[in-house]
Scaffold this motif. Sequence first.
Motif, PDB file in Angstrom:
ATOM      1  N   ASP A  29       0.834  -1.203   0.000  1.00  0.00           N
ATOM      2  CA  ASP A  29       0.000   0.000   0.000  1.00  0.00           C
ATOM      3  C   ASP A  29       0.869   1.254   0.000  1.00  0.00           C
ATOM      4  N   VAL A  30       1.940   1.209   0.760  1.00  0.00           N
ATOM      5  CA  VAL A  30       2.868   2.345   0.823  1.00  0.00           C
ATOM      6  C   VAL A  30       3.520   2.551  -0.539  1.00  0.00           C
ATOM      7  N   ASP A  31       4.009   1.457  -1.127  1.00  0.00           N
ATOM      8  CA  ASP A  31       4.652   1.547  -2.444  1.00  0.00           C
ATOM      9  C   ASP A  31       3.691   2.099  -3.498  1.00  0.00           C
ATOM     10  N   ARG A  32       2.451   1.631  -3.457  1.00  0.00           N
ATOM     11  CA  ARG A  32       1.449   2.112  -4.417  1.00  0.00           C
ATOM     12  C   ARG A  32       1.213   3.610  -4.247  1.00  0.00           C
ATOM     13  N   ASP A  33       1.088   4.053  -3.007  1.00  0.00           N
ATOM     14  CA  ASP A  33       0.867   5.478  -2.759  1.00  0.00           C
ATOM     15  C   ASP A  33       2.049   6.317  -3.242  1.00  0.00           C
ATOM     16  N   VAL A  34       3.262   5.831  -3.023  1.00  0.00           N
ATOM     17  CA  VAL A  34       4.443   6.560  -3.507  1.00  0.00           C
ATOM     18  C   VAL A  34       4.413   6.651  -5.027  1.00  0.00           C
ATOM     19  N   LYS A  35       4.144   5.535  -5.682  1.00  0.00           N
ATOM     20  CA  LYS A  35       4.112   5.525  -7.158  1.00  0.00           C
ATOM     21  C   LYS A  35       3.025   6.440  -7.706  1.00  0.00           C
ATOM     22  N   ILE A  39       2.123  11.063  -1.374  1.00  0.00           N
ATOM     23  CA  ILE A  39       3.203  10.968  -0.407  1.00  0.00           C
ATOM     24  C   ILE A  39       2.689  11.068   1.034  1.00  0.00           C
ATOM     25  N   ASP A  40       1.727  11.945   1.286  1.00  0.00           N
ATOM     26  CA  ASP A  40       1.186  12.061   2.649  1.00  0.00           C
ATOM     27  C   ASP A  40       0.511  10.770   3.085  1.00  0.00           C
ATOM     28  N   ASP A  41      -0.233  10.135   2.171  1.00  0.00           N
ATOM     29  CA  ASP A  41      -0.874   8.850   2.486  1.00  0.00           C
ATOM     30  C   ASP A  41       0.179   7.777   2.739  1.00  0.00           C
ATOM     31  N   ALA A  42       1.211   7.770   1.900  1.00  0.00           N
ATOM     32  CA  ALA A  42       2.284   6.789   2.056  1.00  0.00           C
ATOM     33  C   ALA A  42       2.962   6.951   3.411  1.00  0.00           C
ATOM     34  N   HIS A  65      13.155   7.268   2.551  1.00  0.00           N
ATOM     35  CA  HIS A  65      12.961   7.767   1.183  1.00  0.00           C
ATOM     36  C   HIS A  65      11.728   8.670   1.088  1.00  0.00           C
ATOM     37  N   ILE A  66      10.686   8.330   1.798  1.00  0.00           N
ATOM     38  CA  ILE A  66       9.490   9.187   1.812  1.00  0.00           C
ATOM     39  C   ILE A  66       9.830  10.548   2.412  1.00  0.00           C
TER      40      ILE A  66
END
Length: 109
Positions: A29-35, A39-42, A65-66
Motif C-alpha cells: 500500500d505504501v509503495d502504491r501510494d508513492v508511485k 506521499i502524505d498517504d504513504a 525515502h518518503i
Amino acid sequence: LMQSSFRKKMQEEIASVAVEQATPLSWWDVDRDVKMARIDDALKKANQLIQAAPNNYDGHLKLAHIYLMRDELAAAEQHFKRAYEIFPTNAHAEYLHAIQTRRQASPTK
C-alpha cells in the motif's frame, strides 16, 4: 428496474468499501501510494506499519525515502540510521553517509 439496478450497484459499492477497510495494511500500500505521488498517504501508512514492526529495516528505508521526497532531511537521517542499526550493510552505510553529508550542506533541514 432502474431502482433495482441502482440499489444493487450501491450494495456492491458498500461491500467493496467494507472489504477494503477489513484488508490489513501492507508495505505494498505504501509503495502504491508513492508511485501514485500520494506521499502524505504513504507516510501515514508507513508510520503505522513501522509502529507495528519497529525492527523492519526495509520499512525504515522506505520511510527515509518518503521523508527525502518531503525534503525532511532530519527524519530521513533518523530512519536511515535505524535501518543501518538493524541491518548494517555497506549500502545502508552509504545511504546514511549521503544523508549526513546532505544535511551538513543545508543544516536547517
